[in-house]
Design a protein around this motif. Structure first.
Motif, PDB file in Angstrom:
ATOM      1  N   TYR A   5     -37.357  21.280   3.214  1.00  0.00           N
ATOM      2  CA  TYR A   5     -36.464  22.424   3.503  1.00  0.00           C
ATOM      3  C   TYR A   5     -37.262  23.594   3.725  1.00  0.00           C
ATOM      4  O   TYR A   5     -38.438  23.762   3.071  1.00  0.00           O
ATOM      5  CB  TYR A   5     -35.524  22.530   2.303  1.00  0.00           C
ATOM      6  CG  TYR A   5     -34.471  24.088   2.416  1.00  0.00           C
ATOM      7  CD1 TYR A   5     -33.344  23.253   2.832  1.00  0.00           C
ATOM      8  CD2 TYR A   5     -34.785  25.156   2.202  1.00  0.00           C
ATOM      9  CE1 TYR A   5     -32.217  24.318   3.099  1.00  0.00           C
ATOM     10  CE2 TYR A   5     -34.028  25.992   2.268  1.00  0.00           C
ATOM     11  CZ  TYR A   5     -32.511  25.606   2.605  1.00  0.00           C
ATOM     12  OH  TYR A   5     -31.534  26.595   2.958  1.00  0.00           O
ATOM     13  N   ARG A   7     -37.571  27.832   5.686  1.00  0.00           N
ATOM     14  CA  ARG A   7     -36.979  28.914   6.423  1.00  0.00           C
ATOM     15  C   ARG A   7     -37.906  29.870   6.585  1.00  0.00           C
ATOM     16  O   ARG A   7     -38.958  30.093   5.856  1.00  0.00           O
ATOM     17  CB  ARG A   7     -36.118  29.659   5.054  1.00  0.00           C
ATOM     18  CG  ARG A   7     -34.810  28.762   4.768  1.00  0.00           C
ATOM     19  CD  ARG A   7     -33.764  28.771   5.912  1.00  0.00           C
ATOM     20  NE  ARG A   7     -32.731  28.244   5.744  1.00  0.00           N
ATOM     21  CZ  ARG A   7     -32.349  26.856   6.012  1.00  0.00           C
ATOM     22  NH1 ARG A   7     -33.342  26.222   6.861  1.00  0.00           N
ATOM     23  NH2 ARG A   7     -31.315  26.285   5.759  1.00  0.00           N
ATOM     24  N   ALA A 107     -33.451  24.639  -2.615  1.00  0.00           N
ATOM     25  CA  ALA A 107     -32.949  25.428  -1.448  1.00  0.00           C
ATOM     26  C   ALA A 107     -32.527  26.879  -1.614  1.00  0.00           C
ATOM     27  O   ALA A 107     -32.739  27.647  -0.791  1.00  0.00           O
ATOM     28  CB  ALA A 107     -31.983  24.364  -0.825  1.00  0.00           C
ATOM     29  N   ASP A 111     -33.963  30.109  -0.018  1.00  0.00           N
ATOM     30  CA  ASP A 111     -33.250  31.050   0.658  1.00  0.00           C
ATOM     31  C   ASP A 111     -32.924  32.629   0.138  1.00  0.00           C
ATOM     32  O   ASP A 111     -33.173  33.528   0.922  1.00  0.00           O
ATOM     33  CB  ASP A 111     -31.639  30.660   0.732  1.00  0.00           C
ATOM     34  CG  ASP A 111     -31.406  29.464   1.544  1.00  0.00           C
ATOM     35  OD1 ASP A 111     -32.227  29.175   2.286  1.00  0.00           O
ATOM     36  OD2 ASP A 111     -30.404  28.707   1.095  1.00  0.00           O
ATOM     37  N   CYS A 114     -36.324  34.551   1.031  1.00  0.00           N
ATOM     38  CA  CYS A 114     -36.514  34.648   2.243  1.00  0.00           C
ATOM     39  C   CYS A 114     -35.338  36.090   2.684  1.00  0.00           C
ATOM     40  O   CYS A 114     -35.685  36.662   3.683  1.00  0.00           O
ATOM     41  CB  CYS A 114     -36.060  33.733   3.331  1.00  0.00           C
ATOM     42  SG  CYS A 114     -37.499  32.300   3.324  1.00  0.00           S
ATOM     43  N   ALA A 115     -34.472  36.134   1.589  1.00  0.00           N
ATOM     44  CA  ALA A 115     -33.393  37.007   2.075  1.00  0.00           C
ATOM     45  C   ALA A 115     -33.723  38.637   1.248  1.00  0.00           C
ATOM     46  O   ALA A 115     -33.204  39.464   1.509  1.00  0.00           O
ATOM     47  CB  ALA A 115     -31.983  36.610   1.450  1.00  0.00           C
TER      48      ALA A 115
END
Length: 116
Positions: A5, A7, A107, A111, A114-115
């Motif tokens: 996974y 990003r 995951a 996420d 990264c946000a």
């Protein structure tokens, strides 16, 4: 099925490593060990782009969940992990539901990092 996974982050490399470590803790896991491969290889005379590998475990380190990678590829900074669903099975002492939950948590923490 993808075995990893991954990003792309929007932060500098040091900021992304910090964001991942915060996200790991906020999702109920621990960073058991941090491997700075760029520094390790530089000490041996090899130059690579920034790469940190984090060993992620459930609190207390009783079960390793996965290894998480934060690395630079050109100007981009990426966060990736080998998905628990591709590593674990019922013979490892976890139910299929627990493995799926771990996979979803990994995951989600990527996420979130990264946000941030």
């Amino acid at each position: 099925m993808d075995f990893t996974y991954r990003r792309e982050g929007s932060k500098t490399f040091p900021q992304m490593v910090e964001a991942v470590e915060r996200s790991v803790r906020s999702h109920g896991f621990d960073v058991v060990k941090r491997h700075d491969l760029q520094a390790t290889l530089a000490a041996k005379g090899f130059e690579i782009q920034p790469l940190v590998v984090l060993d992620i475990a459930v609190p207390g380190g009783v079960m390793d969940v996965c290894k998480m990678h934060v690395y630079a590829d050109g100007d981009a900074v990426w966060v990736s992990a080998i998905r628990p669903i591709s590593l674990w099975n019922a013979e490892d002492g976890c139910t299929a539901g627990e493995i799926a939950d771990l996979d979803a948590s990994v995951a989600a923490l990527i996420d979130a990092a990264c946000a941030l």
